[in-house]
Design a protein around this motif. Structure first.
Motif, PDB file in Angstrom:
ATOM      1  N   ARG A 274      -0.514 -26.954   4.748  1.00  0.00           N
ATOM      2  CA  ARG A 274      -0.083 -26.603   5.955  1.00  0.00           C
ATOM      3  C   ARG A 274       0.482 -27.621   6.531  1.00  0.00           C
ATOM      4  O   ARG A 274       0.406 -28.705   6.593  1.00  0.00           O
ATOM      5  CB  ARG A 274      -1.691 -26.577   6.625  1.00  0.00           C
ATOM      6  CG  ARG A 274      -1.238 -26.519   8.180  1.00  0.00           C
ATOM      7  CD  ARG A 274      -2.577 -25.649   8.790  1.00  0.00           C
ATOM      8  NE  ARG A 274      -2.802 -24.464   8.339  1.00  0.00           N
ATOM      9  CZ  ARG A 274      -4.110 -23.909   8.260  1.00  0.00           C
ATOM     10  NH1 ARG A 274      -4.809 -24.643   8.603  1.00  0.00           N
ATOM     11  NH2 ARG A 274      -4.101 -22.737   7.578  1.00  0.00           N
TER      12      ARG A 274
ATOM     13  N   PRO B 205       3.742 -18.748   5.492  1.00  0.00           N
ATOM     14  CA  PRO B 205       2.348 -19.254   5.897  1.00  0.00           C
ATOM     15  C   PRO B 205       2.138 -20.669   5.962  1.00  0.00           C
ATOM     16  O   PRO B 205       0.922 -20.805   6.531  1.00  0.00           O
ATOM     17  CB  PRO B 205       1.823 -18.354   4.150  1.00  0.00           C
ATOM     18  CG  PRO B 205       2.909 -17.711   3.844  1.00  0.00           C
ATOM     19  CD  PRO B 205       4.135 -18.156   4.270  1.00  0.00           C
TER      20      PRO B 205
ATOM     21  N   ARG C 210       2.842 -24.317  10.782  1.00  0.00           N
ATOM     22  CA  ARG C 210       2.127 -24.008  11.996  1.00  0.00           C
ATOM     23  C   ARG C 210       3.317 -24.810  13.061  1.00  0.00           C
ATOM     24  O   ARG C 210       3.746 -25.805  12.732  1.00  0.00           O
ATOM     25  CB  ARG C 210       0.899 -24.506  12.141  1.00  0.00           C
ATOM     26  CG  ARG C 210       0.113 -23.809  11.341  1.00  0.00           C
ATOM     27  CD  ARG C 210      -0.398 -22.238  12.041  1.00  0.00           C
ATOM     28  NE  ARG C 210      -1.425 -21.751  11.125  1.00  0.00           N
ATOM     29  CZ  ARG C 210      -1.159 -20.671  10.058  1.00  0.00           C
ATOM     30  NH1 ARG C 210       0.185 -20.641   9.724  1.00  0.00           N
ATOM     31  NH2 ARG C 210      -1.989 -20.088   9.525  1.00  0.00           N
TER      32      ARG C 210
ATOM     33  N   TYR D 132      -1.244 -17.415  17.100  1.00  0.00           N
ATOM     34  CA  TYR D 132      -1.982 -17.787  16.118  1.00  0.00           C
ATOM     35  C   TYR D 132      -0.960 -18.639  14.937  1.00  0.00           C
ATOM     36  O   TYR D 132      -1.678 -19.327  14.068  1.00  0.00           O
ATOM     37  CB  TYR D 132      -2.629 -16.758  15.513  1.00  0.00           C
ATOM     38  CG  TYR D 132      -3.552 -16.177  16.438  1.00  0.00           C
ATOM     39  CD1 TYR D 132      -5.063 -16.572  16.372  1.00  0.00           C
ATOM     40  CD2 TYR D 132      -3.120 -15.027  17.530  1.00  0.00           C
ATOM     41  CE1 TYR D 132      -5.848 -16.292  17.442  1.00  0.00           C
ATOM     42  CE2 TYR D 132      -4.118 -14.898  18.353  1.00  0.00           C
ATOM     43  CZ  TYR D 132      -5.528 -15.336  18.426  1.00  0.00           C
ATOM     44  OH  TYR D 132      -6.320 -15.029  19.367  1.00  0.00           O
ATOM     45  N   ASN D 133       0.149 -18.760  15.308  1.00  0.00           N
ATOM     46  CA  ASN D 133       1.038 -19.721  14.304  1.00  0.00           C
ATOM     47  C   ASN D 133       1.210 -21.081  15.099  1.00  0.00           C
ATOM     48  O   ASN D 133       2.131 -21.736  14.615  1.00  0.00           O
ATOM     49  CB  ASN D 133       2.329 -18.957  14.123  1.00  0.00           C
ATOM     50  CG  ASN D 133       1.992 -17.988  12.679  1.00  0.00           C
ATOM     51  OD1 ASN D 133       1.445 -18.365  11.785  1.00  0.00           O
ATOM     52  ND2 ASN D 133       2.763 -16.905  12.990  1.00  0.00           N
TER      53      ASN D 133
ATOM     54  N   ILE E 208      -8.364 -22.752  17.177  1.00  0.00           N
ATOM     55  CA  ILE E 208      -7.307 -22.658  16.483  1.00  0.00           C
ATOM     56  C   ILE E 208      -7.238 -24.198  16.011  1.00  0.00           C
ATOM     57  O   ILE E 208      -6.775 -24.628  14.869  1.00  0.00           O
ATOM     58  CB  ILE E 208      -6.003 -22.165  16.990  1.00  0.00           C
ATOM     59  CG1 ILE E 208      -6.120 -20.565  17.051  1.00  0.00           C
ATOM     60  CG2 ILE E 208      -4.766 -22.536  16.752  1.00  0.00           C
ATOM     61  CD1 ILE E 208      -5.083 -19.804  18.019  1.00  0.00           C
TER      62      ILE E 208
ATOM     63  N   GLU F 296      -9.190 -24.894  13.070  1.00  0.00           N
ATOM     64  CA  GLU F 296      -8.842 -24.219  11.850  1.00  0.00           C
ATOM     65  C   GLU F 296      -7.447 -24.969  11.468  1.00  0.00           C
ATOM     66  O   GLU F 296      -7.347 -25.165  10.375  1.00  0.00           O
ATOM     67  CB  GLU F 296      -8.797 -22.717  12.365  1.00  0.00           C
ATOM     68  CG  GLU F 296      -8.511 -21.848  11.149  1.00  0.00           C
ATOM     69  CD  GLU F 296      -7.132 -21.820  10.709  1.00  0.00           C
ATOM     70  OE1 GLU F 296      -6.957 -21.472   9.352  1.00  0.00           O
ATOM     71  OE2 GLU F 296      -6.318 -21.844  11.348  1.00  0.00           O
TER      72      GLU F 296
ATOM     73  N   SER G 260       3.076 -14.416   7.665  1.00  0.00           N
ATOM     74  CA  SER G 260       3.115 -15.863   8.301  1.00  0.00           C
ATOM     75  C   SER G 260       1.471 -16.306   8.237  1.00  0.00           C
ATOM     76  O   SER G 260       1.330 -17.578   8.624  1.00  0.00           O
ATOM     77  CB  SER G 260       3.678 -15.749   9.660  1.00  0.00           C
ATOM     78  OG  SER G 260       2.930 -15.319  10.504  1.00  0.00           O
ATOM     79  N   GLN G 261       0.583 -15.363   8.469  1.00  0.00           N
ATOM     80  CA  GLN G 261      -0.649 -15.417   8.378  1.00  0.00           C
ATOM     81  C   GLN G 261      -1.365 -15.283   7.243  1.00  0.00           C
ATOM     82  O   GLN G 261      -2.778 -15.043   7.104  1.00  0.00           O
ATOM     83  CB  GLN G 261      -1.470 -14.931   9.793  1.00  0.00           C
ATOM     84  CG  GLN G 261      -0.968 -15.279  11.039  1.00  0.00           C
ATOM     85  CD  GLN G 261      -1.796 -16.540  11.376  1.00  0.00           C
ATOM     86  OE1 GLN G 261      -3.087 -16.605  11.334  1.00  0.00           O
ATOM     87  NE2 GLN G 261      -1.146 -17.526  11.891  1.00  0.00           N
TER      88      GLN G 261
ATOM     89  N   HIS H 273      -5.234  -7.087  11.961  1.00  0.00           N
ATOM     90  CA  HIS H 273      -4.248  -8.182  12.275  1.00  0.00           C
ATOM     91  C   HIS H 273      -3.589  -7.882  13.776  1.00  0.00           C
ATOM     92  O   HIS H 273      -2.660  -8.567  14.070  1.00  0.00           O
ATOM     93  CB  HIS H 273      -3.523  -8.593  11.140  1.00  0.00           C
ATOM     94  CG  HIS H 273      -3.994  -9.153  10.109  1.00  0.00           C
ATOM     95  ND1 HIS H 273      -4.448  -8.328   9.084  1.00  0.00           N
ATOM     96  CD2 HIS H 273      -4.283 -10.466   9.882  1.00  0.00           C
ATOM     97  CE1 HIS H 273      -5.001  -9.203   7.882  1.00  0.00           C
ATOM     98  NE2 HIS H 273      -4.881 -10.451   8.566  1.00  0.00           N
TER      99      HIS H 273
ATOM    100  N   LEU I 284      -2.677 -10.819  16.052  1.00  0.00           N
ATOM    101  CA  LEU I 284      -1.724 -11.573  16.025  1.00  0.00           C
ATOM    102  C   LEU I 284      -0.570 -11.273  16.801  1.00  0.00           C
ATOM    103  O   LEU I 284       0.348 -12.378  16.978  1.00  0.00           O
ATOM    104  CB  LEU I 284      -1.207 -11.663  14.350  1.00  0.00           C
ATOM    105  CG  LEU I 284      -2.475 -12.234  13.421  1.00  0.00           C
ATOM    106  CD1 LEU I 284      -1.687 -11.968  12.004  1.00  0.00           C
ATOM    107  CD2 LEU I 284      -2.610 -13.447  13.553  1.00  0.00           C
TER     108      LEU I 284
END
Lengths: 493, 493, 493
Positions: free
Chosen positions: A356, A379, A382, A410-411, A465, A468, B74-75, B106, B109
């Motif tokens: 990450r 993926p 972030r 959520y990114n 978030i 996580e 991306s997720q 999803h 998102l």
């Protein structure tokens, strides 16, 4: 004029639009009382390990705050008058009351700035000041603060609990043996205060103190570092020690985001040159880019979240640096390029399940052009919160407006306070939650989002978030849900 | 939770400010029903030529939408699970219902993104879905969609008419013989669906497939291409064929906006090298810049409007490109420079009565600094709509706020949807008209514009300007006014 | 349609938000009647020295306004039709009524632009037009204007007084002997109209006319300039003459902000080359950067405030430049870098008590990234108002939103109109005061600032700060407070 009734308005920093504000209030009511997850900051762990009373108001609130110091300096107040120490030990103002008076009499300079906003929260909400700060009220406010700071309820751990901090990550040099964290763990605070691995000093081989730091690294790891391979092994060992001490993440402050790997032979040659004190700037820059790549590789192995803070030219004025050292306000952002710079790293690890990579910026021009598009597909990537000069009401709003289109909510990592001012931690999270609520409320008012979705998203940004994001991707979310959140989640379900 | 009453709010995407909104509604009421002029998109002409029923919901709405795919990737959702094909033919998810379920689960998102906004419009308004998308409703929505897609009223041409599309420009490789357009013309659709000349593949001589494309060009033109001169002649011939087929414009996707002419001898040498497969990247870049200049020259001769879309680094991750090919979400914007890059072209043709050069960007930092100042003085230059990552509610608002000061409203092209998602064409124009109405309404509310001017401008941006922008400058506006517009024009006169 | 009642709305350019607007009105009521401090403009001092009636409406309002001319050109109106003279003397439109008609019939092009806003103020408020401009009203408006311009109340000095201008700084070449300023001083206008020292022509040694300008410099100073040292001495002497004539500041228009000093020997060599007409572009750029550094040094000696306006590529189209000369609309902004460029200058003089360096930009991407951080720490640095393409309602709003976080309000200079259009000076200050009031009112509405602070800040930005910013730092604020301000200050105390 005496303002004997200084208070914080419950709707502060919410949008003024009379259609949006009530929606924003509904949203923020669900997030303001959530626990604080502070995964990136610069509070000294020793502060909490020792848990001693804070010193005087100036030492707590003025001298170490470089946002505040730089503003006063910009208007002609000398560093000396603010008690900022000189490296040569020559005298500076030592009377904390005098320092406080200087600050208070320049209070108008902070109008419209985040310092004003945060400091107001700290004074009013944390420290119970009731009179607006000014040259006139300076002494009375000072006396009030001195009294409060002598109260045990204002010691660091008591405030930590009162602030509702669930977890606080500190930032620690790679060579630290983390004694304060060990002491905290021994007292049951190990889950609450965790270290962050910051190896910058060892990765920038042209730094004047680099060889001394390498020696320290050798001492800490009980090895002799005579080569690039030795350096990498020692860093890996230190990372293991940080992981054992509860670290969730690494932190990297580089001038550029370059992460281009070198051949091992080239890396070996540069380290050899550096160990002999004969490295040039070009090699040093190449090596720091190479090590950023290496750090990503290590993260795929040990699961530490990797935080990158590029784009700040440190110590813009060499004379000030020579006189006072770093972190006195002379760090200036420069244009930052991410797309080419990170390509080799992302090519190798951008889809790795264990990486990450959290990207920060002080160049808001990259929000929509580079950062959101990268985070919106890789993926591993972030987006960190708007950072430093941008973690302001309008900066945070522009950030959401610019990155959400392409990266979504959520990114991003939710809010990261990045503060060294312990007492301002709640102010910063409070503000971020208000701005996010205002942003989401506008989407609701424009019929682009339903209210239940906005509330769920606000709770996610404030709490779920960040928890996580800083859990190792390999292991998933290691945090159990707090009761407070479970309640909030139920309420708007 | 079942949301059995999913609807689109009539005021969606209008400003929330209670003073501005009623003005915006008054304005947008005059534009929402105007015909759609879609002068730049990526719909396949064959879709309309064949007019067959759309396949399943996943193939229609999920798999080909790279905005959507990239967000899920991306997720952590693998391309395979979304049915994105592999070049090596290895199996990916083939059950459209499974792909749809993955997407639906999803849905959160996409909060705050344009995909959410467009998809909601497509599902609710175009396809009659009445239940909010979620993991729970996925199957019911899927079944509803399958039923609708089997209805002849949902075939491409029926939707084309229902959408109120007056003209649709497709994008076609320079070597296309445009059989679908010919078939459409034979059925009386020749004025409705026109091709756009896109020669990129032939201008980037270091592309792996370049020589094959040159051979195709030779075959199509019945010539043997052994030199730069041959290449230019063949391109000119293809342009003539496109003009004959109704083309209004060319389209150019280049990494940079460089348009620096080379000496013919240098161009000849580079083509000779490329034909032998020995061209280097520097020469290739120089040649593509040269050919941009040449394309401008050709436009002054045949009147095709020239569209330039620079600043996207395609296929950022080479491994994904190798596995899946282009257009799966890995195109990332880079900083783009226009002022120096276009200077030679504008020096030669910036005042030419036959050139119209439409500039697009994915770098919003150039809005006020470069694009508006260039469009605000060179008669040949128009600003295209905010593009790709920027054709969003907030992106379009920022665009108007940043470019209008210097370029005004009439140096822009109005909205250009640039979509390959046929069903989302009305959503995109609807959104653009709402954002423009909101922008103009704010000017009215701030007493910077009168209401009658705002209404006239809104109609111009929605309809008159795009028609005029894509009429050959040489020939003037070739479109007759639609009755719908004539009525609207009368109403607010 | 005849709009016989063209008026300016009292709330124009204030935010529409019904919560913010009344606050903004309260604030702006305290600033709109304050005197105008116009410390940077391009009005010809001769205009006021001669105090003759203005010529016709076209010569006053159309031909010299490059904002206006460039917009018409961008839509295909030839320069000739606007009466913009040709250098070769070939005929252009000479009938001012015809020029006016061309402008009036294109009035819609200016919707949403600052030209529209300013011109409306000039026509309605300054010149008493009561009918909205259009092709239809063009002649009637023209006749009205002709009548007004023949009225002695519309001569330059009468308007100067009516506008409430306290002080007006002109911009004058370094070689000017300032005869108009001397004439004005002789009539008691010496405190009201002051010169600004602009040495650009002498610092860019590759300019075609450089050697002629150096000869003029020699003639003016009674010296023979055969070396770099001679050049520096002559410039210093001219600065002294400007200071004696009341100058407060210098002004520097450079392509980049580079201010890197050269060794004197290198500077000598470049000047020697230039005097022989054999200087190359690289040396010329290095020399202009060196001279910027030298100008800062001179400012520390004579106290002239130093204004830097970098980042404009002049005369983008060489053919237009050859035909019409400079300042006809073809100056285009380019990306500008400040952090590295200014480092040597700031290292040497950034804390010097005698230097005030006012930075302007046409690249708004630098607002939060570079300019605010620099101004927010270096005591010598102030941020000039948003400039040229950015001195617009939305540009000024974005400026405040982006720079206040880090620079605050008091590191800016307040408004600087930078106009050559004498009649639009009040319009520009009026607009800036409205935008600042709107910005401050939003802070109040969001409970980030108290109303009394907002009012005080608005008065400071409108009047106190520009006075103070352009007083020599060495001498402090040399302006006595105007009665109007004293009253305003009392009212909101």
């Amino acid at each position: 004029m005496v303002h004997a009734d200084w208070t914080l308005h419950p709707d502060r920093a919410l949008p003024s639009d009379p259609v949006v504000r009530p929606i924003a209030r509904t949203i923020v009511d669900q997030t303001l009382r959530l626990p604080i997850v502070s995964m990136h900051g610069h509070v000294d762990a020793g502060l909490l390990a020792r848990d001693e009373p804070f010193p005087d108001p100036a030492a707590l609130l003025v001298v170490p705050d470089h946002y505040l110091v730089r503003m006063l300096v910009s208007q002609g107040v000398p560093h000396d008058a603010l008690g900022v120490p000189r490296l040569d030990g020559r005298p500076v103002e030592t009377d904390p009351r005098a320092v406080w008076r200087t600050f208070a009499s320049h209070w108008h300079l902070f109008r419209g700035t985040p310092t004003r906003y945060w400091m107001e929260h700290v004074l009013v909400d944390v420290l119970g000041v009731r009179e607006r700060l000014s040259a006139d009220s300076a002494d009375r406010v000072y006396d009030h603060l001195v009294e409060r700071l002598s109260d045990p309820a204002y010691r660091p751990r008591a405030l930590f609990e009162r602030f509702g901090i669930e977890i606080l990550a500190t930032t620690d040099p790679a060579t630290s043996t983390l004694p304060d964290h060990a002491a905290l763990a021994a007292e049951g605070w190990g889950e609450k205060v965790v270290p962050t691995f910051r190896p910058d000093a060892l990765l920038h081989v042209a730094r004047p103190g680099w060889r001394a730091d390498v020696e320290r690294l050798g001492a800490v790891t009980g090895t002799s570092i005579g080569s690039y391979r030795d350096l990498v092994s020692a860093l890996e060992e230190c990372r293991r020690a940080f992981v054992a001490a509860g670290a969730r993440a690494t932190d990297h402050g580089h001038l550029s985001a370059d992460a281009v790997p070198l051949d091992d032979s080239v890396a070996e040659r540069i380290v050899a040159d550096a160990l002999r004190g004969r490295v040039d700037d070009r090699d040093a820059a190449a090596f720091s880019g190479h090590m950023l790549f290496e750090m990503a590789r290590m993260s795929t192995e040990d699961g530490l979240v990797m935080q990158l803070h590029p784009g700040v030219l440190r110590d813009h004025d060499p004379a000030v640096f020579a006189a006072r050292g770093p972190d006195v306000g002379y760090d200036i952002p420069v244009p930052t390029e991410y797309v080419h710079a990170l390509r080799p790293l992302l090519e190798s690890f951008g889809h790795h399940p264990n990486l990450r990579l959290v990207l920060f910026t002080v160049d808001e021009d990259t929000f929509s052009r580079e950062l959101a598009p990268l985070a919106g597909v890789y993926p591993a990537v972030r987006l960190g919160a708007p950072w430093w000069f941008l973690d302001t009401p309008d900066g945070m709003r522009r950030y959401r407006e610019a990155v959400t289109d392409t990266a979504g909510l959520y990114n991003t990592t939710g809010f990261v306070d990045d503060t060294r001012a312990f007492c301002s931690i709640p102010a910063r999270h409070d503000l971020a939650r208000r701005i996010d609520a205002g942003f989401l409320a506008r989407l609701v008012a424009e019929h682009r989002l339903d209210l239940d979705e906005a509330i769920e998203s606000a709770v996610d940004l404030a709490y779920r978030i960040p928890r996580e994001a800083y859990a190792a991707p390999k292991t998933g979310n290691a945090f159990p849900l707090e009761p407070a959140l479970a309640t909030a989640a139920k309420e708007h379900a």
